[in-house]
Design a protein around this motif. Structure first.
Motif, PDB file in Angstrom:
ATOM      1  N   THR A  25       0.841  -1.201   0.000  1.00  0.00           N
ATOM      2  CA  THR A  25       0.000   0.000   0.000  1.00  0.00           C
ATOM      3  C   THR A  25       0.869   1.242   0.000  1.00  0.00           C
ATOM      4  O   THR A  25       1.892   1.287   0.690  1.00  0.00           O
ATOM      5  CB  THR A  25      -0.897   0.015   1.257  1.00  0.00           C
ATOM      6  OG1 THR A  25      -1.662  -1.198   1.300  1.00  0.00           O
ATOM      7  CG2 THR A  25      -1.839   1.205   1.259  1.00  0.00           C
ATOM      8  N   LYS A  26       0.457   2.246  -0.761  1.00  0.00           N
ATOM      9  CA  LYS A  26       1.170   3.530  -0.725  1.00  0.00           C
ATOM     10  C   LYS A  26       0.681   4.343   0.461  1.00  0.00           C
ATOM     11  O   LYS A  26      -0.504   4.331   0.789  1.00  0.00           O
ATOM     12  CB  LYS A  26       0.948   4.306  -2.028  1.00  0.00           C
ATOM     13  CG  LYS A  26       1.751   3.770  -3.207  1.00  0.00           C
ATOM     14  CD  LYS A  26       1.714   4.723  -4.387  1.00  0.00           C
ATOM     15  CE  LYS A  26       2.628   4.220  -5.510  1.00  0.00           C
ATOM     16  NZ  LYS A  26       2.671   5.174  -6.651  1.00  0.00           N
ATOM     17  N   LEU A  27       1.599   5.070   1.067  1.00  0.00           N
ATOM     18  CA  LEU A  27       1.247   5.837   2.258  1.00  0.00           C
ATOM     19  C   LEU A  27       0.137   6.845   1.973  1.00  0.00           C
ATOM     20  O   LEU A  27      -0.721   7.091   2.822  1.00  0.00           O
ATOM     21  CB  LEU A  27       2.489   6.558   2.801  1.00  0.00           C
ATOM     22  CG  LEU A  27       2.326   7.287   4.133  1.00  0.00           C
ATOM     23  CD1 LEU A  27       1.854   6.342   5.224  1.00  0.00           C
ATOM     24  CD2 LEU A  27       3.622   7.968   4.535  1.00  0.00           C
ATOM     25  N   LYS A  28       0.116   7.411   0.760  1.00  0.00           N
ATOM     26  CA  LYS A  28      -0.903   8.418   0.434  1.00  0.00           C
ATOM     27  C   LYS A  28      -2.315   7.838   0.456  1.00  0.00           C
ATOM     28  O   LYS A  28      -3.288   8.577   0.600  1.00  0.00           O
ATOM     29  CB  LYS A  28      -0.618   9.044  -0.934  1.00  0.00           C
ATOM     30  CG  LYS A  28      -0.774   8.106  -2.116  1.00  0.00           C
ATOM     31  CD  LYS A  28      -0.490   8.824  -3.420  1.00  0.00           C
ATOM     32  CE  LYS A  28      -0.639   7.893  -4.617  1.00  0.00           C
ATOM     33  NZ  LYS A  28      -0.333   8.585  -5.891  1.00  0.00           N
ATOM     34  N   ASP A  29      -2.442   6.517   0.326  1.00  0.00           N
ATOM     35  CA  ASP A  29      -3.752   5.871   0.374  1.00  0.00           C
ATOM     36  C   ASP A  29      -4.161   5.522   1.804  1.00  0.00           C
ATOM     37  O   ASP A  29      -5.310   5.119   2.035  1.00  0.00           O
ATOM     38  CB  ASP A  29      -3.751   4.608  -0.493  1.00  0.00           C
ATOM     39  CG  ASP A  29      -3.495   4.912  -1.958  1.00  0.00           C
ATOM     40  OD1 ASP A  29      -3.977   5.949  -2.434  1.00  0.00           O
ATOM     41  OD2 ASP A  29      -2.785   4.113  -2.612  1.00  0.00           O
TER      42      ASP A  29
END
Length: 197
Positions: A25-29
């Motif tokens: 998972t990307k941190l922005k999500d």
């Protein structure tokens, strides 16, 4: 006591990573990232007028102790946000319990789901270790918003995150309570010493 409590929380973090089915998972999500912006120095004061300004890690190393206030904040963090250093000294992730202005040496993160709040703390801790190792040999580390947004970590399943929150939430809250009590006791001690000596 706080060191022992944090070790317990870290052990739970490692356990959930080992036991759950993980998704990259990307941190922005997972969290909303805000990068600080320094106000004009003309708005600075030491008379506690306006908002306390956290310009960089020096302002929240071993507790929050701002040296300046600003009457024209450009970026604001609210109670419950995590703040951290993003230039030179990076990391030192700290939860705030008041509203602050943040300058260009500081960033903040807020979980998009309150259930994930404690897990976010440890994701940030891992992330700063990663950036520190990536920047080894560099005298000056500067993390951009895109570095944060694109950082990839392994996210457990939702039900495992909920269990982690139920287990670790009370532990982290106890740590924050202890820190606040220590701060109050330190202030009382300083007041008494100034009064009698």
């Amino acid at each position: 006591m706080n060191d022992n409590l944090l070790e317990l929380a870290k052990a739970s973090y490692r356990k959930v990573l080992a036991a759950s089915n993980l998704t990259e998972t990307k941190l922005k999500d997972f969290a909303t990232i805000t990068m600080g912006q320094s106000p004009s120095s003309k708005t600075y004061n030491e008379d506690k007028v306006g908002l306390a300004l956290l310009n960089g890690a020096a302002d929240f190393r071993n507790g929050i102790h701002p040296s300046k206030w600003t009457t024209d904040p450009k970026r604001i963090v609210n109670k419950g946000s995590y703040i951290f250093g993003v230039r030179a000294t990076i990391g030192l992730t700290t939860k705030v319990f008041d509203k602050y202005a943040i300058g260009r040496g500081t960033g903040s993160a807020v979980s998009k789901d309150t259930v994930n709040d404690e897990f976010l703390y440890f994701v940030l801790d891992d992330m700063f270790k990663y950036f520190s190792n990536s920047g080894s040999g560099s005298v000056y580390i500067n993390i951009s918003k895109s570095d944060f947004n694109d950082y990839i970590f392994c996210k457990p399943q939702t039900n495992d995150l909920q269990k982690f929150h139920q287990t670790v939430g009370p532990i982290m809250n106890k740590i924050y309570t202890n820190k606040q009590e220590n701060l109050i006791l330190t202030q009382v001690k300083e007041t008494l010493l100034n009064k009698y000596f």
